[in-house]
Design a protein around this motif. Sequence first.
Motif, short mmCIF file in Angstrom:
data_model
loop_
_atom_site.label_atom_id
_atom_site.label_comp_id
_atom_site.label_asym_id
_atom_site.label_seq_id
_atom_site.Cartn_x
_atom_site.Cartn_y
_atom_site.Cartn_z
N GLU A 77 0.99 -1.11 0.13
CA GLU A 77 -0.15 0.03 0.07
C GLU A 77 0.78 1.10 0.08
OE1 GLU A 77 -0.33 -2.43 2.19
OE2 GLU A 77 -2.27 -3.31 1.45
N ASN A 128 -5.46 0.41 -1.78
CA ASN A 128 -6.35 -0.42 -2.41
C ASN A 128 -5.49 -1.24 -3.19
OD1 ASN A 128 -8.91 0.72 -1.17
ND2 ASN A 128 -8.80 2.07 -2.73
N THR A 155 -3.71 -4.53 -4.51
CA THR A 155 -3.68 -6.06 -4.18
C THR A 155 -3.03 -6.82 -5.13
OG1 THR A 155 -5.80 -6.45 -5.51
CG2 THR A 155 -6.16 -5.93 -3.08
N ASP A 182 -2.03 -11.22 -6.38
CA ASP A 182 -2.10 -12.51 -6.24
C ASP A 182 -1.01 -12.93 -7.10
OD1 ASP A 182 -2.70 -12.68 -8.91
OD2 ASP A 182 -4.95 -12.58 -8.41
#
Length: 121
Positions: free
Chosen positions: A7, A13, A15, A17
């Motif tokens: 962040e 916000n 993210t 993976d």
Amino acid sequence: MYRLSLESIFGVNATQDIDSLVISKSSLPSLTPSLNNRAEQLLIAICLQALSSFQGEIVTDDDDKIDIGGDTLSFDNSDVFEFLKMFVWKPFYTATSETEFAEVKQVVIQRFEVSGYEYED
């Protein structure tokens, strides 16, 4: 030494993976989100977001600068992180027209690699 969070570099916000990094344009404070932001706008917004973790001015909750004796209160964390350093190098002004000037900020990003050191996840 401290670690930078996802962040702190890419906005609140962000993210990730195993395959993707998702950055919310609205989390980049210097960017006006649109359907067609140019690559340079996005890169600059990410750099300025990241720079805010290294150097900046201390402001109130209303985003007002805090002045003490005519000097703006600021911070410099550029030496806190072990393998990465970012800082503004010699800002200057350039003419954009006969009567207007723009401040040019040169951002330096240094990455340090240590031989034989294995970077942790």
